[in-house]
Write a protein that holds these residues in place. Structure first.
Motif, PDB file in Angstrom:
ATOM      1  N   LEU A  53      37.635  -8.689  94.689  1.00 51.28           N
ATOM      2  CA  LEU A  53      36.470  -8.414  93.851  1.00 51.28           C
ATOM      3  C   LEU A  53      35.241  -9.229  94.266  1.00 51.28           C
ATOM      4  CD1 LEU A  53      38.420  -8.359  90.506  1.00 51.28           C
ATOM      5  CD2 LEU A  53      37.477  -6.390  91.703  1.00 51.28           C
ATOM      6  N   ASN A  54      35.470 -10.313  94.943  1.00 52.30           N
ATOM      7  CA  ASN A  54      34.355 -11.160  95.363  1.00 52.30           C
ATOM      8  C   ASN A  54      34.391 -11.327  96.880  1.00 52.30           C
ATOM      9  OD1 ASN A  54      33.301 -12.086  92.633  1.00 52.30           O
ATOM     10  ND2 ASN A  54      35.482 -12.587  92.475  1.00 52.30           N
ATOM     11  N   THR A 245      60.126 -12.667  91.274  1.00 53.96           N
ATOM     12  CA  THR A 245      60.636 -14.031  91.449  1.00 53.96           C
ATOM     13  C   THR A 245      61.963 -14.057  92.201  1.00 53.96           C
ATOM     14  OG1 THR A 245      61.741 -13.969  89.300  1.00 53.96           O
ATOM     15  CG2 THR A 245      59.507 -14.860  89.358  1.00 53.96           C
ATOM     16  N   TYR A 266      48.981 -12.084  92.151  1.00 56.80           N
ATOM     17  CA  TYR A 266      48.197 -13.300  91.959  1.00 56.80           C
ATOM     18  C   TYR A 266      46.780 -13.155  92.527  1.00 56.80           C
ATOM     19  CZ  TYR A 266      53.019 -15.071  91.515  1.00 56.80           C
ATOM     20  OH  TYR A 266      54.338 -15.259  91.177  1.00 56.80           O
TER      21      TYR A 266
ATOM     22  N   LEU B 116      41.544  -2.082  91.414  1.00 55.36           N
ATOM     23  CA  LEU B 116      40.911  -3.010  92.361  1.00 55.36           C
ATOM     24  C   LEU B 116      40.223  -2.248  93.486  1.00 55.36           C
ATOM     25  CD1 LEU B 116      43.598  -5.837  92.721  1.00 55.36           C
ATOM     26  CD2 LEU B 116      41.370  -6.007  91.622  1.00 55.36           C
ATOM     27  N   VAL B 136      42.497 -12.032  83.014  1.00 57.89           N
ATOM     28  CA  VAL B 136      42.960 -12.181  84.399  1.00 57.89           C
ATOM     29  C   VAL B 136      41.904 -11.659  85.375  1.00 57.89           C
ATOM     30  CG1 VAL B 136      44.687 -11.441  86.087  1.00 57.89           C
ATOM     31  CG2 VAL B 136      45.407 -12.126  83.800  1.00 57.89           C
ATOM     32  N   LEU B 137      41.459 -10.450  85.138  1.00 53.10           N
ATOM     33  CA  LEU B 137      40.452  -9.894  86.049  1.00 53.10           C
ATOM     34  C   LEU B 137      39.026 -10.204  85.598  1.00 53.10           C
ATOM     35  CD1 LEU B 137      42.048  -6.479  87.133  1.00 53.10           C
ATOM     36  CD2 LEU B 137      41.894  -8.609  88.401  1.00 53.10           C
ATOM     37  N   ARG B 140      37.619 -12.969  87.368  1.00 55.06           N
ATOM     38  CA  ARG B 140      37.265 -12.644  88.762  1.00 55.06           C
ATOM     39  C   ARG B 140      36.116 -11.641  88.819  1.00 55.06           C
ATOM     40  NH1 ARG B 140      42.700 -13.870  88.202  1.00 55.06           N
ATOM     41  NH2 ARG B 140      43.613 -15.065  89.909  1.00 55.06           N
ATOM     42  N   GLY B 141      35.571 -11.313  87.657  1.00 58.29           N
ATOM     43  CA  GLY B 141      34.367 -10.482  87.621  1.00 58.29           C
ATOM     44  C   GLY B 141      34.603  -8.987  87.548  1.00 58.29           C
ATOM     45  N   ALA B 142      35.815  -8.568  87.181  1.00 60.14           N
ATOM     46  CA  ALA B 142      36.115  -7.127  87.208  1.00 60.14           C
ATOM     47  C   ALA B 142      35.580  -6.371  86.003  1.00 60.14           C
ATOM     48  CB  ALA B 142      37.624  -6.922  87.303  1.00 60.14           C
ATOM     49  N   ASP B 445      50.212 -13.903  85.193  1.00 58.81           N
ATOM     50  CA  ASP B 445      51.424 -13.485  85.903  1.00 58.81           C
ATOM     51  C   ASP B 445      52.012 -14.633  86.703  1.00 58.81           C
ATOM     52  OD1 ASP B 445      51.412 -10.929  84.930  1.00 58.81           O
ATOM     53  OD2 ASP B 445      50.241 -10.120  86.583  1.00 58.81           O
ATOM     54  N   PHE B 446      51.145 -15.451  87.270  1.00 61.66           N
ATOM     55  CA  PHE B 446      51.628 -16.613  88.015  1.00 61.66           C
ATOM     56  C   PHE B 446      52.416 -17.528  87.077  1.00 61.66           C
ATOM     57  CE2 PHE B 446      51.594 -20.701  90.018  1.00 61.66           C
ATOM     58  CZ  PHE B 446      51.646 -20.437  91.379  1.00 61.66           C
ATOM     59  N   HIS B 448      53.830 -16.735  84.160  1.00 61.32           N
ATOM     60  CA  HIS B 448      55.075 -16.097  83.717  1.00 61.32           C
ATOM     61  C   HIS B 448      56.159 -16.190  84.779  1.00 61.32           C
ATOM     62  CE1 HIS B 448      53.201 -13.486  80.330  1.00 61.32           C
ATOM     63  NE2 HIS B 448      53.691 -14.608  79.874  1.00 61.32           N
ATOM     64  N   ASP B 449      55.768 -15.996  86.023  1.00 62.93           N
ATOM     65  CA  ASP B 449      56.761 -16.070  87.106  1.00 62.93           C
ATOM     66  C   ASP B 449      57.340 -17.468  87.210  1.00 62.93           C
ATOM     67  OD1 ASP B 449      56.348 -13.428  87.601  1.00 62.93           O
ATOM     68  OD2 ASP B 449      55.248 -13.686  89.478  1.00 62.93           O
ATOM     69  N   ARG B 450      56.475 -18.478  87.031  1.00 64.98           N
ATOM     70  CA  ARG B 450      56.982 -19.848  87.133  1.00 64.98           C
ATOM     71  C   ARG B 450      57.899 -20.166  85.939  1.00 64.98           C
ATOM     72  NH1 ARG B 450      54.394 -18.521  90.828  1.00 64.98           N
ATOM     73  NH2 ARG B 450      56.478 -17.721  91.180  1.00 64.98           N
ATOM     74  N   GLU B 479      47.407 -23.599  90.584  1.00 66.41           N
ATOM     75  CA  GLU B 479      46.880 -22.241  90.776  1.00 66.41           C
ATOM     76  C   GLU B 479      45.620 -22.021  89.931  1.00 66.41           C
ATOM     77  OE1 GLU B 479      47.949 -20.155  92.892  1.00 66.41           O
ATOM     78  OE2 GLU B 479      47.263 -18.167  92.313  1.00 66.41           O
ATOM     79  N   ASP B 482      42.690 -24.028  91.273  1.00 66.23           N
ATOM     80  CA  ASP B 482      42.188 -23.381  92.483  1.00 66.23           C
ATOM     81  C   ASP B 482      41.258 -22.227  92.121  1.00 66.23           C
ATOM     82  OD1 ASP B 482      42.158 -23.248  95.268  1.00 66.23           O
ATOM     83  OD2 ASP B 482      43.535 -21.551  95.273  1.00 66.23           O
ATOM     84  N   GLY B 486      37.132 -22.067  92.654  1.00 65.14           N
ATOM     85  CA  GLY B 486      36.558 -21.025  93.513  1.00 65.14           C
ATOM     86  C   GLY B 486      35.383 -20.326  92.872  1.00 65.14           C
TER      87      GLY B 486
END
Lengths: 302, 486
Positions: A53-54, A245, A266, B116, B136-137, B140-142, B445-446, B448-450, B479, B482, B486
């Motif tokens: 998206l960016n 997972t 992710y 996406l 979530v999105l 990221r600007g969605a 989701d990250f 939940h997976d962990r 995560e 990060d 960004g």
């Protein structure tokens, strides 16, 4: 006069070349758009932070350093290596065995060949679901068969010790394509060589070992390389069985699943690109290594 | 005499085979390139007047706005319901038609991937329903912020949404989605099985603490060698539901205000430790044997191995699921019993009150939507006026306070009568009031997976609860940091 003729011939040659290029142009365009561009883009993106998206931001080798320190990458690499080291040789052996059977002049051999190839055209998702039913621990067909000979069937996809083995068994579902290629190779072997071996007193096992197998080595090489490439790219079955997972306990986390979740779960496209590039290089290296050994074991020609 | 052309010298109207093939190739290439190119034209015209909040420039064209509306999928009747609501919306004099309802993208593609791709290509749909949280999105600007549109809307002002549920749409102080429906969670139990052990089946008498639930569970656990024949309640094992169990133990998974995870808090470590002890006490400490024995962890649905749920067979006393299950429960035949009920979550050793969770259908407007105002008008209509039609196909609880409040799932009413169906609906609507914060994390989701990996590791005894949750905490926070950096 000669100059004119040469000039005319050159002109004709250019036109012929142009026509040739035009004929292959669609393929070249598709190669450039759907293969070369993605490879180039993935290479570039692997050095960036990118979420679709960016705009991508240059990150140098950060993604590769992160990979080195990411336990999930090593886990997925170990799982994929285990899967490849076992599923490929087992798949080769099974497909060669089936090809030998299908090469025998028996009634309805065409039907048998079709039946063995059919799984290869079944969608992988459907095939995996069927295997999940077959490998149900208590009443699945596979464990019922195992128990009928007095053994305890494993819990397959419920047990981290057995889940990868379950995927390897599942991979045999798709041996039909390799079987057909082996079959084509078997039918290329001149009967005269096998008859000559028989006249010399060779047993059927000796004929297979000394004549058939050496002459099949180019086909084995092909199936080996394709098998390794596919085995490193196993995705559908692993994703259905273990999810993102790799349940249970990461035992079914394959490298392609890792790439998928990095990219589309992710949204770390740059990191996923780096993972994809490493996979590309590993497969390239393995393939090159295999080709490096071919002089010793692949017999070209008859 | 027939005239022949020399190679390369063709008459004006004569096309030889080579020329024909060259032209065919050139035409094909042109068509291919043309097909690859995007179209500047759209079939829609923007609503009159103001500029959109999605950053698009609108042109004055007051009549007949057409919208593209995407949703992740569903049955044909469910997808058809949106077309019906769209027709009703157009007939209401809105001047807006729903031209395309894309309902699912097939097996070979993921809905989020499609969105996406459309966003990256600059041609997103006008509005979407999503099954993953907007933050979530949005982070990221969605998605387009909706605050201004909500303020001037007919139904969607802030006060018309339960704050807990609306918080799942909030990122950096702005709202990026509408939680059109939000089915809450509860504990489904087999009344007849409880009564067979002399346990009261009344909802109010259902265990109020984890200890009580564990004790009740023990009454039903039965093994035949290494095979679990009957279960009471399986200790918490689902990553999404862990937010609820954490809340009932006074914990939290993610602090949205501080943008910090709390996965390795004492309450959460205690939560996993409690589950492990439960496993050891009642299920031989053997998660593999438990899951291999039968379908005790499929949430009441047929599982991946094709096994019918033990709950329906009468071999499983109680399980966790959401309001949707109250209707879905009739998708599998009951084996000799029929009376089930629902109860609230019990409180953990460190907790003080019950809690629940929820899973919404969120509506959002993509950044770059061609018609953000018209799209919002459609969503505003859908979340209230469209709810009756929506609920008739998939009974999720409408969240907006203006939505009809007399709805109940017909599937339940057909089996147990209108009164029971209404009671169940009221129960789950009430559960929204005690819902724990959920779906507020931009790396959902990250996380939940962990958590899923942590639970797996604890139940399979390859890590202690503290080790597993510490690893999940560190990975998730890294995560998130990060992303924020960004």
């Amino acid at each position: 006069m000669n100059r004119l003729r040469r000039s005319g011939a050159r002109s004709l040659g250019r036109r012929e070349a142009l026509a040739g290029f035009l004929f292959v142009a669609p393929w070249l365009v598709a190669l450039a758009v759907f293969h070369l561009y993605p490879i180039g883009a993935a290479t570039y993106l692997s050095f960036t932070e990118y979420d679709v998206l960016n705009p991508p931001e240059w990150a140098g080798v950060d993604n590769y350093v992160d990979m080195w320190n990411d336990d999930a990458v090593w886990l997925a690499a170990r799982n994929s290596l285990f899967y490849a080291l076992l599923s490929v040789p087992i798949g080769l052996a099974v497909s060669l065995m089936l090809a030998l059977l299908l090469n025998r002049p028996v009634r309805g051999v065409g039907i048998h060949r079709t039946l063995f190839y059919m799984p290869a055209v079944v969608p992988p998702v459907a095939g995996t679901i069927v295997f999940l039913l077959l490998m149900e621990p208590r009443s699945g067909l596979l464990n019922t068969a195992i128990e009928s000979v007095g053994l305890d069937g494993p819990a397959w996809f419920h047990d981290p010790r057995w889940a990868k083995w379950g995927l390897i068994v599942l991979s045999l579902w798709g041996v039909g394509a390799a079987t057909l290629i082996f079959l084509a190779g078997l039918q290329e072997i001149p009967q005269s060589l096998l008859e000559a071996a028989s006249i010399d007193g060779a047993s059927s096992w000796q004929r297979f070992l000394r004549v058939t197998l050496p002459l099949l080595t180019p086909v084995i090489l092909f199936n080996l390389v394709i098998g390794i490439i596919y085995s490193f790219q196993v995705f559908d079955a692993a994703m259905i069985v273990g999810g993102p997972t790799g349940e249970p306990n990461g035992s079914t986390l394959m490298y392609m699943v890792l790439i998928y979740r990095s990219a589309f779960r992710y949204f770390n496209m740059g990191y996923a690109s780096a993972q994809a590039m490493v996979l590309f290089l590993v497969i390239l290296a393995v393939t090159a290594a295999i080709f490096g050994t071919t002089r010793r074991w692949v017999h070209e020609g008859i | 005499m027939k005239r022949r052309n020399r190679p390369g010298q063709m008459g004006p109207m004569v096309v030889d085979r080579r020329r024909f093939l060259q032209l065919l190739g050139a035409g094909g290439a042109a068509a291919f390139l043309g097909a690859c190119g995007g179209s500047e034209e759209t079939t829609t015209t923007a609503s009159a007047g103001t500029s959109g909040t999605a950053g698009t420039t609108t042109t004055a064209a007051p009549q007949a706005v057409g919208l593209d509306f995407w949703l992740p999928g569903g049955s044909d009747p469910f997808c058809g319901a949106f077309r019906t609501v769209g027709d009703n919306f157009a007939a209401s004099g809105s001047g807006i038609t729903i031209e395309e309802v894309l309902c699912g993208v097939g097996e070979d593609e993921d809905f989020t991937e499609r969105i996406l791709a459309s966003l990256a290509a600059g041609s997103p749909p006008d509005a979407v329903i999503i099954w993953s949280p907007p933050v979530v999105l949005a982070s990221r600007g969605a998605w387009a912020p909706l605050d201004d549109l909500m303020a001037s809307s007919t139904y969607s002002q802030l006060e018309n949404w339960p704050e807990g549920v609306l918080s799942s749409c909030r990122w950096d102080g702005k709202i990026y989605g509408l939680p059109a429906t939000a089915s809450s969670y509860g504990i489904f139990y087999n009344e007849e099985l409880l009564e067979s052990k002399g346990i009261s089946s009344a909802r109010d008498d259902f265990p109020k603490t984890w200890d009580d639930l564990k004790a009740m569970s023990a009454e039903f656990v039965e093994w035949d060698g290494d095979t679990l024949v009957s279960a009471g309640f399986i200790p918490p094992y689902d990553a999404i539901e862990s937010a609820i169990w954490s809340a009932t133990n006074g914990g939290i998974l993610y602090d949205a205000d501080a943008k910090r995870f709390r996965l390795d808090s004492d309450q959460n470590i205690e939560m996993l430790d409690y589950g492990l002890r439960w496993l050891n006490e009642q299920y031989k400490g053997d998660w593999v044997a438990l899951t291999a024995s039968g379908n005790f962890t499929g949430g009441g649905y047929v599982d991946d191995n094709g096994r019918p749920p033990a709950f329906h067979a009468g071999d499983h006393a109680a399980l966790v699921n959401g309001f949707w299950f109250a209707s879905d429960v009739y998708g599998v035949e009951f084996d000799g019993w029929e009376r089930w009920n629902v109860a609230q979550f019990p409180v953990g050793p460190s907790g003080t009150s019950t809690a629940s969770g929820f899973w919404p259908n969120w509506c959002a407007i993509p950044s770059g939507s061609a018609n953000p105002e018209a799209a919002f008008a459609w969503l505003d209509y859908l979340v209230v006026e469209g709810m009756r039609e929506w609920f008739s196909q998939v009974p999720d609880i409408p969240t907006n306070r203006q939505a009809p409040d007399d709805l109940f799932p017909q599937a339940i009413a057909d089996q147990r009568g209108d009164e029971f169906a209404s009671d169940i609906t009221r129960f789950f609507t009430g559960q929204l009031e005690v819902a724990a914060p959920m779906w507020t994390c931009p790396v959902q989701d990250f996380m939940h997976d962990r958590i899923s990996e942590a639970i797996d590791a604890v139940m399979l005894k390859t890590a202690t609860p503290r080790e597993a949750l510490t690893a999940a905490q560190e990975a998730s926070q890294a995560e998130l940091d990060d992303l924020l950096a960004g």
